[in-house]
Scaffold this active site. Structure first.
Site, PDB file in Angstrom:
ATOM      1  N   GLY A  12       8.597 -11.688   3.294  1.00  0.00           N
ATOM      2  CA  GLY A  12       7.917 -11.145   4.913  1.00  0.00           C
ATOM      3  C   GLY A  12       8.444 -12.606   5.049  1.00  0.00           C
ATOM      4  N   ARG A  15       9.633 -15.555   9.022  1.00  0.00           N
ATOM      5  CA  ARG A  15       9.487 -15.726  10.133  1.00  0.00           C
ATOM      6  C   ARG A  15       7.893 -15.339  10.283  1.00  0.00           C
ATOM      7  NH1 ARG A  15      10.255 -11.597  15.479  1.00  0.00           N
ATOM      8  NH2 ARG A  15       8.306  -9.623  14.679  1.00  0.00           N
ATOM      9  N   ASP A  55      15.370  -6.786  -0.030  1.00  0.00           N
ATOM     10  CA  ASP A  55      14.327  -5.406   1.401  1.00  0.00           C
ATOM     11  C   ASP A  55      13.313  -5.063  -0.048  1.00  0.00           C
ATOM     12  OD1 ASP A  55      12.924  -3.099   1.411  1.00  0.00           O
ATOM     13  OD2 ASP A  55      15.514  -2.592   3.326  1.00  0.00           O
ATOM     14  N   TYR A 148       0.433   2.313  10.929  1.00  0.00           N
ATOM     15  CA  TYR A 148       0.555   1.049  10.027  1.00  0.00           C
ATOM     16  C   TYR A 148      -0.865   1.040  10.045  1.00  0.00           C
ATOM     17  CZ  TYR A 148      -0.216  -3.717  10.767  1.00  0.00           C
ATOM     18  OH  TYR A 148      -1.103  -5.131  10.870  1.00  0.00           O
TER      19      TYR A 148
END
Ligand code: NAD
Length: 249
Positions: A12, A15, A55, A148
Site C-alpha cells: 500500500g 499513497r 495486487d 473492516y
C-alpha cells in the site's frame, strides 16, 4: 542503528501512510520496495527505493514478487503490511457479501500471503521484522464497517501467531492500531463527521502520518528486537473510555 543492507517491503505504498513509511525508512538508509496497485507518476524510484505494481490478494503474484525481491537484494528483512481498503459501509443485515469477501481478501488474506512469503527469507537469515497496520476498529469495532473491523481484528490473531511460531528465529511481529490519521482519505471526510469523531479523541486532533511512520521505524529497528506480538494503539488516547470524554465536552 544497523539499516544498511536491510531490505524493507511496504504494501500500500502508493499513497497515504504507506507512502510516508517508504520515505521514512528510505531516509533512515533502508532499501525499500513499495508494493501497490498503482503509483503516482511523481512517485519516482531511486537507487534505494523500488516500486512494484501488484495486487496483494493475488497469492501467486505475491510469491513471484517476493522471490524476485529476495533474489535482487539478497534478503527480505522487514515487511510492513499496510495495504487496505474500506469500501463497504453498511449494516450487517444489508451488507453485500462480495464486498465483504473483497475487504477480507485485501485486508487480511493479503497480509497472510505477504507474511508467508517474507518469512522464507527471514527464517533463513534468522532476523526479521514484521509490522502489521491494523486499526482501533479491530478492538472497538466501527459502526457500519463490520468487514473492516473483522479484517483488522484478524490481523491481530495472525500477528500473535507469527510471534509464537517464529520468535525463536529472531523475527518480531507487532501490530499498530491507528486512530484517525490525517491522510488524503480522512481529509476528504465531511467536516461535521470529523468533528464528531474528534470528540472521542482525548488529544483533540488527528494523528499525523509521520507519527505512524516513526513508530514503524522504531519497531523495525535493532533495539526493538525484544518487543514481540503486541498491539500498539496510536490514536491520541481514544482507546480510553470514550463515554466519559463525550460527556465532558
Ligand atoms: P489509503 O487508502 O490512503 O492507502 C492504502 C493503499 O493501499 C492505497 O495506495 C491502495 O492503492 C493500496 N491498496 C489497496 N488495495 C490493494 C491491493 N489489493 N493490493 C495492493 N495495494 C492495495 O490508506 P491510509 O489511510 O494511508 O491507511 C493505511 C493503513 O492504515 C491501512 O491499513 C488502514 O486500514 C490503516 N488505518 C488508517 C487510518 C486512517 O485514519 N487513515 C486509521 C486506522 C487504520
Amino acid at each position: 542503528m544497523l539499516t544498511k543492507n536491510r531490505t524493507a517491503v511496504v504494501t500500500g505504498a502508493g499513497r497515504g501512510i504507506g507512502k510516508r513509511i517508504v520515505t521514512t525508512l528510505s531516509e533512515l538508509g533502508y532499501i525499500v520496495v513499495g508494493l501497490d496497485l498503482r503509483f503516482d507518476s511523481n512517485q519516482l524510484p531511486d537507487e534505494k527505493v523500488e516500486f512494484m505494481t501488484v495486487d496483494v490478494t493475488n497469492s501467486d503474484e505475491i510469491k513471484q514478487v517476493f522471490e524476485k525481491i529476495e533474489s535482487t537484494y539478497g534478503s527480505i528483512d522487514i515487511l510492513v503490511n499496510n495495504a487496505a481498503i474500506t469500501n463497504n459501509i453498511s449494516q450487517i443485515m444489508k451488507m453485500d457479501i462480495e464486498k465483504w469477501k473483497r475487504e477480507i481478501d485485501v485486508n487480511l488474506n493479503g497480509v497472510f500471503y505477504c507474511t508467508k512469503y517474507a518469512l522464507k527469507s527471514m527464517t533463513e537469515k534468522k532476523w526479521g521484522r514484521i509490522v502489521n497496520i491494523s486499526s482501533i476498529a479491530a478492538t472497538g469495532g466501527i459502526d457500519r464497517q463490520s468487514s473492516y473491523a473483522a479484517s483488522k481484528a484478524g490481523i491481530l490473531g495472525l500477528t500473535k501467531n507469527v510471534t509464537i511460531e517464529y520468535a525463536e528465529h529472531g523475527i518480531t511481529c507487532n501490530a499498530i492500531l491507528p486512530g484517525l490519521i490525517h491522510t488524503e482519505a480522512v481529509s476528504d471526510m465531511p467536516e461535521h463527521i470529523k468533528e464528531q469523531a474528534l470528540k472521542l479523541v482525548p488529544a483533540n486532533r488527528l494523528g499525523e502520518m509521520q507519527e505512524v511512520a516513526e513508530l514503524v521505524a522504531f519497531l523495525v529497528s535493532e533495539p526493538a528486537g525484544y518487543i514481540n506480538g503486541i498491539e500498539i494503539p496510536i490514536d491520541g488516547g481514544s482507546h480510553c473510555n470514550p463515554i466519559s470524554l463525550a460527556r465532558s465536552k
